[in-house]
Design a protein around this motif. Structure first.
Motif, PDB file in Angstrom:
ATOM      1  N   TRP A  22     -52.848  21.298 -48.639  1.00 27.89           N
ATOM      2  CA  TRP A  22     -52.531  20.553 -47.415  1.00 27.89           C
ATOM      3  C   TRP A  22     -53.608  20.649 -46.339  1.00 27.89           C
ATOM      4  O   TRP A  22     -53.710  19.769 -45.496  1.00 27.89           O
ATOM      5  CB  TRP A  22     -51.189  21.037 -46.851  1.00 27.89           C
ATOM      6  N   HIS A  23     -54.384  21.723 -46.351  1.00 21.49           N
ATOM      7  CA  HIS A  23     -55.463  21.860 -45.366  1.00 21.49           C
ATOM      8  C   HIS A  23     -56.578  20.864 -45.680  1.00 21.49           C
ATOM      9  O   HIS A  23     -56.834  20.528 -46.840  1.00 21.49           O
ATOM     10  CB  HIS A  23     -56.018  23.288 -45.394  1.00 21.49           C
ATOM     11  N   THR A  70     -55.907  27.019 -37.783  1.00 18.74           N
ATOM     12  CA  THR A  70     -55.095  27.420 -38.934  1.00 18.74           C
ATOM     13  C   THR A  70     -54.751  28.896 -38.796  1.00 18.74           C
ATOM     14  O   THR A  70     -55.622  29.760 -38.900  1.00 18.74           O
ATOM     15  CB  THR A  70     -55.842  27.149 -40.249  1.00 18.74           C
ATOM     16  N   GLU A 331     -55.978  18.720 -35.594  1.00 21.18           N
ATOM     17  CA  GLU A 331     -54.836  17.843 -35.896  1.00 21.18           C
ATOM     18  C   GLU A 331     -53.826  18.617 -36.740  1.00 21.18           C
ATOM     19  O   GLU A 331     -53.653  18.406 -37.942  1.00 21.18           O
ATOM     20  CB  GLU A 331     -55.301  16.577 -36.618  1.00 21.18           C
ATOM     21  N   VAL A 332     -53.132  19.536 -36.062  1.00 22.27           N
ATOM     22  CA  VAL A 332     -52.329  20.560 -36.717  1.00 22.27           C
ATOM     23  C   VAL A 332     -50.990  20.032 -37.253  1.00 22.27           C
ATOM     24  O   VAL A 332     -50.320  19.229 -36.621  1.00 22.27           O
ATOM     25  CB  VAL A 332     -52.077  21.717 -35.729  1.00 22.27           C
ATOM     26  N   LYS A 333     -50.625  20.533 -38.424  1.00 21.94           N
ATOM     27  CA  LYS A 333     -49.278  20.408 -38.968  1.00 21.94           C
ATOM     28  C   LYS A 333     -48.791  21.809 -39.348  1.00 21.94           C
ATOM     29  O   LYS A 333     -49.560  22.785 -39.256  1.00 21.94           O
ATOM     30  CB  LYS A 333     -49.257  19.473 -40.177  1.00 21.94           C
ATOM     31  N   TYR A 334     -47.521  21.904 -39.772  1.00 14.53           N
ATOM     32  CA  TYR A 334     -46.942  23.223 -40.023  1.00 14.53           C
ATOM     33  C   TYR A 334     -46.391  23.350 -41.440  1.00 14.53           C
ATOM     34  O   TYR A 334     -45.786  22.424 -41.985  1.00 14.53           O
ATOM     35  CB  TYR A 334     -45.820  23.516 -39.023  1.00 14.53           C
ATOM     36  N   ARG A 345     -49.639  27.288 -39.094  1.00 14.42           N
ATOM     37  CA  ARG A 345     -50.330  26.071 -38.673  1.00 14.42           C
ATOM     38  C   ARG A 345     -51.508  25.816 -39.609  1.00 14.42           C
ATOM     39  O   ARG A 345     -52.167  26.757 -40.047  1.00 14.42           O
ATOM     40  CB  ARG A 345     -50.875  26.197 -37.244  1.00 14.42           C
ATOM     41  N   TYR A 346     -51.790  24.532 -39.864  1.00 14.91           N
ATOM     42  CA  TYR A 346     -52.972  24.224 -40.662  1.00 14.91           C
ATOM     43  C   TYR A 346     -53.586  22.907 -40.199  1.00 14.91           C
ATOM     44  O   TYR A 346     -52.896  22.034 -39.650  1.00 14.91           O
ATOM     45  CB  TYR A 346     -52.639  24.172 -42.155  1.00 14.91           C
ATOM     46  N   SER A 347     -54.873  22.769 -40.403  1.00  9.90           N
ATOM     47  CA  SER A 347     -55.619  21.602 -39.934  1.00  9.90           C
ATOM     48  C   SER A 347     -55.616  20.489 -40.975  1.00  9.90           C
ATOM     49  O   SER A 347     -55.731  20.748 -42.174  1.00  9.90           O
ATOM     50  CB  SER A 347     -57.061  21.992 -39.604  1.00  9.90           C
ATOM     51  N   THR A 348     -55.527  19.257 -40.480  1.00  9.51           N
ATOM     52  CA  THR A 348     -55.525  18.101 -41.379  1.00  9.51           C
ATOM     53  C   THR A 348     -56.721  17.175 -41.152  1.00  9.51           C
ATOM     54  O   THR A 348     -56.887  16.203 -41.892  1.00  9.51           O
ATOM     55  CB  THR A 348     -54.231  17.287 -41.191  1.00  9.51           C
TER      56      THR A 348
END
Length: 395
Positions: A22-23, A70, A331-334, A345-348
């Motif tokens: 996902w990262h 992240t 552009e973080v998602k979880y 948290r991780y970067s997209t």
């Protein structure tokens, strides 16, 4: 109701599968072998570790990725009844509950016998970061969290901690401190707000994301932009439109300072219309009339705003090196680990603002480090420097 035990090996397997998938680019700094090896080692010893230690060990693994966006969202329930800050002279207590007023303005030397220098080096392994400025920005929050200190083995009791401080007379004092819940500190802050007087502008209105202060007879407008996010009362767009009207209508305003030193990000697009307008507003967009203040907390979307100003204005930049890295992931998602519920948290996306991939921070034109004496005496060295340039007295 009895909660089932956490299956940490299952969560670690999920971490090993989901985070690389996902990262945006998980292995830009370390190899797959290094990442998976760290997870395997933790799996093997997870049965012998308590929950606090396992969470910290996972945070260490994620921190090795080298992406400040992240990171493990560390659970925080218990904290020391003080606030601290990293100054040029060391780490000092800058706020305290009534039971710890004797610690206020004292230099923090050790916790449970371990030196602050040693503790900071251990915390640096837990903090996801890309430069030392971001570590400085994050250390105060990590140092006061007893859940984190316990997970690192710095303390052996979540609720009772020995703190060693050095007074201004260079006397060493040991203090027994009782931890509190985070929500109990909020009540203290509410009470203390009524007592705040004569603070420099950048430390006023901490509950507001953006505000301005005009000293019309001196032709100086100070704009504080603390978060790239809309407030409930009025949006950034509304605030920007009011600023534009004020600047266009009031011909006495010859100098403008935009303070981004405490802005940790959000949505960089919110301020774009104002910045675009400012770039074409010749009365202020000229050398010596426009100033931008940055610091260790300037991060993410706030840094995007900084670079827009760098490329589209004649602004002079003052302050410290930013915690944000110019070219970075974001552009973080979880991701939520299924058994424990631990959030990560991780970067997209990847943002490239400059050609130099090795530059770790945005460096201001004029460096003004934060000193304890300035802070205690309510002096803002950045605004003081600006006042000298425009030959006006303090606002």
């Amino acid at each position: 109701m009895i909660m089932p035990p956490i299956n940490w090996p299952s969560d670690l397997t999920q971490l090993a599968v989901d985070l690389p998938n996902w990262h945006k680019n998980l292995f830009f700094q370390q190899t797959k072998k290094e990442f998976f090896s760290r997870i395997d080692v933790l799996k093997q010893k997870s049965a012998r570790l308590d929950i606090h230690t396992i969470v910290i060990e996972i945070a260490k693994i994620v921190a090795t990725i080298g992406d400040a966006h992240t990171a493990v969202v560390l659970p925080r329930y218990n904290r020391l009844p003080i606030e601290v800050y990293c100054f040029q002279e060391g780490l000092f207590v800058v706020a305290a509950m009534p039971t710890c007023q004797n610690l206020l303005w004292q230099k923090l030397i050790a916790i449970n016998g371990e030196t602050i220098s040693s503790i900071c080096k251990r915390l640096e392994q837990v903090i996801s970061h890309e430069n030392q400025s971001f570590v400085l920005a994050q250390l105060p929050e990590y140092l006061i969290c007893t859940d984190i200190l316990f997970g690192l083995g710095i303390i052996d009791d979540l609720h009772h901690v020995t703190i060693q401080v050095e007074t201004d007379q260079q006397k060493i004092i040991d203090c027994q401190v009782h931890a509190i819940k985070y929500e109990d500190w909020q009540d203290v802050l509410t009470e203390q707000k009524q007592e705040i007087v004569a603070l420099p502008l950048y430390r006023q209105h901490p509950d507001q994301y953006y505000w301005s202060h005009l000293t019309e007879d001196k032709g100086f407008l100070y704009v504080n932009y603390n978060k790239c996010k809309n407030m409930t009362e009025h949006t950034v767009e509304y605030f920007s439109s009011k600023l534009i009207k004020r600047l266009e209508d009031n011909l006495t305003i010859q100098y403008l300072a935009i303070d981004l030193r405490n802005n940790g990000g959000g949505n960089s697009e919110l301020l774009k219309d104002f910045l675009h307008w400012l770039g074409k507003f010749k009365r202020l967009n000229q050398q010596g009339h426009l100033f931008v203040i940055v610091g260790r907390d300037t991060f993410s979307s706030a840094l995007l705003n900084v670079y827009y100003l760098k490329y589209h204005s004649a602004a002079i930049f003052i302050g410290e090196a930013t915690g944000g890295k110019p070219n970075c992931y974001g552009e973080v998602k979880y991701l939520s680990l299924a058994s424990s519920g631990l959030a990560i948290r991780y970067s997209t996306q990847y943002y490239k603002l400059i050609e130099d991939e090795t530059q770790l921070s945005f460096e201001p034109d004029v460096v003004k480090e934060v000193t304890f004496q300035d802070y205690k005496n309510h002096i803002d060295p950045c605004l003081e420097w600006i006042y000298q340039q425009i030959q006006v007295g303090p606002v």
